[in-house]
Design an enzyme around this catalytic site. Structure first.
Site, short mmCIF file in Angstrom:
data_model
loop_
_atom_site.label_atom_id
_atom_site.label_comp_id
_atom_site.label_asym_id
_atom_site.label_seq_id
_atom_site.Cartn_x
_atom_site.Cartn_y
_atom_site.Cartn_z
N HIS A 83 28.11 -9.57 8.76
CA HIS A 83 28.08 -10.88 8.11
C HIS A 83 27.61 -10.76 6.66
CE1 HIS A 83 28.80 -13.47 11.66
NE2 HIS A 83 28.28 -12.44 12.32
N GLU B 283 27.58 -13.13 4.53
CA GLU B 283 27.03 -14.41 4.07
C GLU B 283 25.53 -14.54 4.27
OE1 GLU B 283 28.49 -15.25 8.33
OE2 GLU B 283 28.90 -13.88 6.68
N CYS C 221 33.44 -11.02 11.37
CA CYS C 221 33.03 -10.92 12.77
C CYS C 221 34.17 -11.37 13.68
CB CYS C 221 31.75 -11.72 13.01
SG CYS C 221 30.89 -11.28 14.54
#
Length: 525
Positions: A181, A183, A86
């Site tokens: 993202h 994660e 990001c």
């Protein structure tokens, strides 16, 4: 030959994202040690850390502003693999000669990215779908800006309609950027993407495993304390239980556990803790009954931070007194874990705002005489549980819901009184009993009752009842850094509420907390 589980590691450069801790947790799930450091870390610290690769986190900032956080030039030109996520991708683009602009169409939430071409990071991932000949992945976006021009040497490896450069790569320099993202769990192939980066691109082995962590922790404890005696503040919760097992395995009879019954425990908890450890595990446990001392110190205190610090100070007073009875005991062990440190803003890695201090981190007095032994300090809750299983602790102990160190002291809003503790103990026992009966206890990550210092009018048996109000709280989470309120069945909530009001005459009303974290915290104080 001893394995150095910290040797092959990843540096996570933190630009202030709410997801930074999740990146660390995912990297560790991949079996690789990692640390989070502020984006302004010095070159000397970077060289000393000696990572195999670097991940740039997201940020609430805009990468195209003059005063925005920037990655150090020495890292960008270090020849190490870099993954920008990001904002991390955006600052990489800006700093290497690309361009970032504000987008007329922001993306927040679920999105589908098209995977373009073959590359080591995104090609042939699991969970792929096809649509009109395109290979798509479900991902999680959270951005308002976007890369509009890539630096020289980069090519597009993923795109969406609103972000034609949703991922980019310069494979010759092993530099990758993702606008989404990986994660967060909403990105279907997120763990596989991070696995590929740390294993295939950075060349790290899977050394960060429960068995290796246990071996390393035992060796570290033995080096730290030598032949000294160690005192452990045992609460009976997951964290202190795992510390007790680690210390018992590492130093045996040098360990003495002190279980402080502070009057802020759950129903029958003191007896259960003594039975579990002293009788079943063979650990030496001293029980210190200190209800009057704690309640006396908390009398008239309403501020939650003040309560936490008072509780922390009294714990240390008791531990110091017990240590004096045992002779020379230079070490105090605690079950401090990584989220405790982060939320207390005591982490050596970053500059987080203080959300709340924890009694065993921010609440410790400066004049404390004993050194600290904290073998779980850099572990997430799920890592602690896996270590507990590795050590052979009972399942019900390892997967018991967390209980805060200050106990009911932070589940009673405002001043803490014995009367309030008794009400809360009974209500909490009813809630947990009904969760177990309905097979919901292990479906939620944490559940408890909160005492509100307000009264409400109710009608019981055709009579007016003006009594206390309680709130039920249940959440679902993996890492306790973020959490969603648990969607318990209405019938279960109704049964819990009816039992509490019928069985506890001093309660007239029960509510259910539907706040997630963030913006709320899991505990109310």
């Amino acid at each position: 030959m001893t394995i150095n589980i910290h040797e092959q590691k990843i540096l996570i450069l933190d630009f202030g994202s709410q997801y930074t801790q999740l990146i660390a947790r995912r990297v560790r799930e991949a079996g690789v040690y990692c640390e989070i450091h502020h984006y302004s870390m010095t070159e000397a610290d970077f060289r000393a850390f000696s990572p195999r690769g670097v991940i740039f986190s997201g940020s609430p900032e805009s990468a195209n502003l003059a005063l925005s956080p920037r990655a150090p030039a020495y890292i960008l030109h270090s020849s190490l693999p870099i993954l920008g996520i990001c904002y991390g991708m955006q600052t990489m683009a800006e700093q290497l000669g690309g361009k970032v602009e504000g987008s007329s169409r922001s993306e927040f939430g679920h999105a589908k990215v098209e995977i373009i071409g073959s590359n080591p990071l995104l090609y042939a991932l699991e969970h792929a779908s096809t649509e009109a000949g395109r290979t798509l992945q479900n991902v999680w976006m959270s951005h308002g800006d976007k890369v509009t021009k890539m630096p020289d040497g980069f090519r597009v490896i993923a795109a969406t309609e609103s972000a034609p450069i949703a991922a980019m790569a310069d494979e010759s320099r092993r530099m990758y950027g993702l606008q989404f993202h990986p994660e967060v769990t909403h990105t279907a192939a997120g763990q596989e993407i991070l696995n590929r980066f740390v294993h295939e691109i950075c060349g790290c082995e899977r050394l960060w495993t429960p068995a290796n962590i246990v071996t390393d922790a035992i060796a570290t404890i033995r080096r730290q304390v030598g032949s000294d005696k160690v005192l452990l503040g045992l609460s009976g919760g997951v964290d202190s239980s795992v510390v007790a097992a680690l210390l018992h395995k590492a130093i045996g009879a040098q360990l003495t556990c002190v279980f402080v019954d502070n009057g802020l425990l759950r129903l029958h908890e003191g007896d259960q803790v003594m039975a579990t450890f002293a009788q079943n595990m063979g650990v030496k446990v001293i029980r210190a009954d200190a209800e009057n001392l704690f309640l006396g110190k908390l009398s008239g205190i309403s501020d939650p931070e003040a309560k936490r610090k008072i509780i922390g100070n009294v714990f240390i007073e008791i531990f110091d007194a017990q240590a004096g009875k045992l002779g020379k005991v230079p070490w105090l062990a605690q079950g401090t874990i990584y989220p405790d440190v982060i939320e207390s803003a005591q982490s050596k890695y970053g500059n987080a705002h203080v959300i709340k201090s924890h009694h065993n981190v921010g609440g410790l007095p400066e004049h404390m005489k004993m050194g600290l032994v904290e073998p779980l300090r850099e572990l997430f809750k799920d890592e602690v549980r896996r270590i507990g299983v590795e050590l052979g602790l009972p399942y019900d102990m390892v997967y018991r819901h967390p209980f805060p160190g200050p106990g009911l002291g932070v589940r009673i809003l405002g001043e803490v009184k014995k009367e309030y503790c008794e009400v809360l103990r009974q209500a909490d026992a009813i809630f947990l009993e009904e969760l177990r009966r309905a097979d919901w206890y292990h479906k939620v990550s944490q559940a408890f009752v909160v005492f509100l210092p307000v009264k409400s009018v109710g009608v019981v048996g055709d009579a007016r009842r003006y009594a206390w109000v309680l709130a039920l709280r249940a959440v679902e989470t993996i890492d306790f850094m973020t959490a969603r309120w648990a969607h318990l069945p209405y019938e279960l909530l109704e049964r819990v509420s009816n039992r509490i009001i019928n069985e506890i005459p001093s309660v007239s009303r029960v509510s259910y907390d539907i706040s997630s974290k963030p913006p709320a915290t899991i505990e109310w104080e």
